[in-house]
Design a protein around this motif. Structure first.
Motif, short mmCIF file in Angstrom:
data_model
loop_
_atom_site.label_atom_id
_atom_site.label_comp_id
_atom_site.label_asym_id
_atom_site.label_seq_id
_atom_site.Cartn_x
_atom_site.Cartn_y
_atom_site.Cartn_z
N ASN A 25 -24.41 43.60 -42.73
CA ASN A 25 -25.13 44.83 -42.40
C ASN A 25 -25.96 44.66 -41.13
OD1 ASN A 25 -24.14 46.02 -44.74
ND2 ASN A 25 -25.99 45.65 -45.93
N ILE A 26 -26.69 43.56 -41.06
CA ILE A 26 -27.56 43.31 -39.90
C ILE A 26 -26.73 43.18 -38.62
CG2 ILE A 26 -29.23 41.72 -38.89
CD1 ILE A 26 -30.04 40.93 -41.75
N LEU A 27 -25.61 42.50 -38.72
CA LEU A 27 -24.77 42.33 -37.53
C LEU A 27 -24.22 43.66 -37.03
CD1 LEU A 27 -22.88 39.07 -38.53
CD2 LEU A 27 -24.60 39.32 -36.75
N PHE A 28 -23.90 44.56 -37.94
CA PHE A 28 -23.43 45.87 -37.53
C PHE A 28 -24.57 46.69 -36.92
CE2 PHE A 28 -19.07 47.07 -39.23
CZ PHE A 28 -18.62 45.76 -39.24
N VAL A 29 -25.79 46.53 -37.45
CA VAL A 29 -26.96 47.19 -36.84
C VAL A 29 -27.08 46.77 -35.38
CG1 VAL A 29 -29.49 47.28 -36.81
CG2 VAL A 29 -28.28 47.47 -38.98
N PHE A 30 -26.92 45.49 -35.13
CA PHE A 30 -27.13 45.01 -33.77
C PHE A 30 -25.90 45.16 -32.89
CE2 PHE A 30 -30.86 43.43 -35.84
CZ PHE A 30 -31.83 43.67 -34.87
N ALA A 31 -24.73 45.34 -33.47
CA ALA A 31 -23.56 45.71 -32.66
C ALA A 31 -23.79 47.09 -32.07
CB ALA A 31 -22.30 45.69 -33.51
N GLY A 32 -24.27 48.02 -32.90
CA GLY A 32 -24.59 49.36 -32.40
C GLY A 32 -25.71 49.33 -31.39
N SER A 33 -26.76 48.56 -31.69
CA SER A 33 -27.90 48.48 -30.77
C SER A 33 -27.52 47.84 -29.45
CB SER A 33 -29.03 47.68 -31.43
OG SER A 33 -29.49 48.29 -32.61
N ALA A 34 -26.60 46.85 -29.49
CA ALA A 34 -26.15 46.20 -28.25
C ALA A 34 -25.50 47.21 -27.31
CB ALA A 34 -25.18 45.07 -28.56
N ALA A 35 -24.74 48.14 -27.90
CA ALA A 35 -24.11 49.19 -27.10
C ALA A 35 -25.16 50.13 -26.52
CB ALA A 35 -23.11 49.97 -27.96
N GLU A 36 -26.09 50.54 -27.37
CA GLU A 36 -27.05 51.55 -26.93
C GLU A 36 -28.07 50.98 -25.96
OE1 GLU A 36 -29.82 54.90 -29.10
OE2 GLU A 36 -28.00 54.23 -30.11
N PHE A 37 -28.48 49.72 -26.17
CA PHE A 37 -29.37 49.08 -25.20
C PHE A 37 -28.74 49.08 -23.81
CE2 PHE A 37 -31.92 46.60 -28.46
CZ PHE A 37 -33.13 47.15 -28.08
N ALA A 38 -27.43 48.83 -23.75
CA ALA A 38 -26.75 48.77 -22.47
C ALA A 38 -26.73 50.11 -21.74
CB ALA A 38 -25.32 48.27 -22.67
#
Length: 257
Positions: A25-38
């Motif tokens: 779950n946490i990894l998916f949270v940060f996969a999404g955040s990695a995209a949006e941060f960019a």
């Protein structure tokens, strides 16, 4: 003997604890955040220190550590973690001689709300309205402790504000392209392709259309298989196959609290 009940920032029965107690779950949270941060218009602040482009995975695990301190620590410990995050940001502002926009702080809180819900619903089950309100409330209180202004007061108001933020604060820039190059460099080609596939599943359409990724999705059947492996206890094997070896021990620790 002190029999006073322990007080937590996030109550023990909260759905947020369940979401953040599982590494996938946490990894998916940060996969999404990695995209949006960019894509965020304030991403230059992440480049000012150089930490994110130099070590995006290290930055991920540092952020996870703070998030878990807030969610699982007793009340005073959680507040101390939030205050330390504030102090770090204020130090960066002082070094740069400028202030991080308030909306940029809110964007981060919004990502935590949105991707916590999206990851759990993708990997587990739909959340009830009450559970979504619980997710919102935890990160809303975090935002208040950080001194953020103009936060929506409930989940329904947040949904409206979230769409406005996505429309107003995202753009594909040279930072976007460089960050994705760094993701590929640090993940390797295969894991980088997997990251982009996860992002196709979890990122809102407003952000997805700006990402430098293909639109062909092939991960949905894999997610169904992954859910099945959870039921029979094999998901750990699959998880280790798709993660960088250097971080396997830290990934395992996310599943134990």
């Amino acid at each position: 003997m002190d029999n006073t009940p322990k007080k937590y920032f996030v109550e023990q029965g909260s759905i947020v604890r369940e979401i953040w107690s599982k590494a996938d779950n946490i990894l998916f949270v940060f996969a999404g955040s990695a995209a949006e941060f960019a894509l965020n218009k304030a991403v230059d602040w992440l480049y000012f220190t150089g930490n994110l482009p130099a070590d995006p995975l290290g930055r991920l695990f540092s952020t996870v550590a703070y998030g878990r301190m807030i969610i699982f620590s007793e009340y005073d410990g959680a507040l101390a973690a939030i205050d330390k995050i504030n102090a770090i940001h204020h130090g960066v502002e002082k070094a740069r001689g400028a202030q991080i926009p308030d909306w940029a702080y809110r964007d981060v809180i919004y990502m935590l709300i949105d991707y916590s819900i999206r990851s759990f619903e993708l990997l587990e089950r739909p959340l009830s309205d009450e559970e979504k309100e619980d997710v919102f409330d935890v990160f809303y209180r975090m935002g208040l402790r950080m001194g953020l202004k103009d936060m929506p007061y409930n989940y329904k108001e947040w949904l409206i504000s979230r769409v406005d933020h996505l429309r107003e604060h995202l753009v594909q820039s040279h930072y976007t392209l460089d960050l994705f190059k760094q993701y590929k460099k640090h993940l390797g080609t295969v894991r980088y392709q997997l990251l982009k596939q996860v992002q196709l599943l979890i990122v809102p359409d407003e952000a997805k259309r700006l990402l430098p990724i293909d639109r062909l999705s092939y991960l949905s059947p894999v997610i169904s298989f992954y859910k099945l492996t959870r039921l029979v206890g094999l998901h750990g094997l699959l998880k280790e196959a798709i993660l960088p070896p250097a971080y396997k021990s830290q990934i395992r620790e996310m599943d134990v609290w």
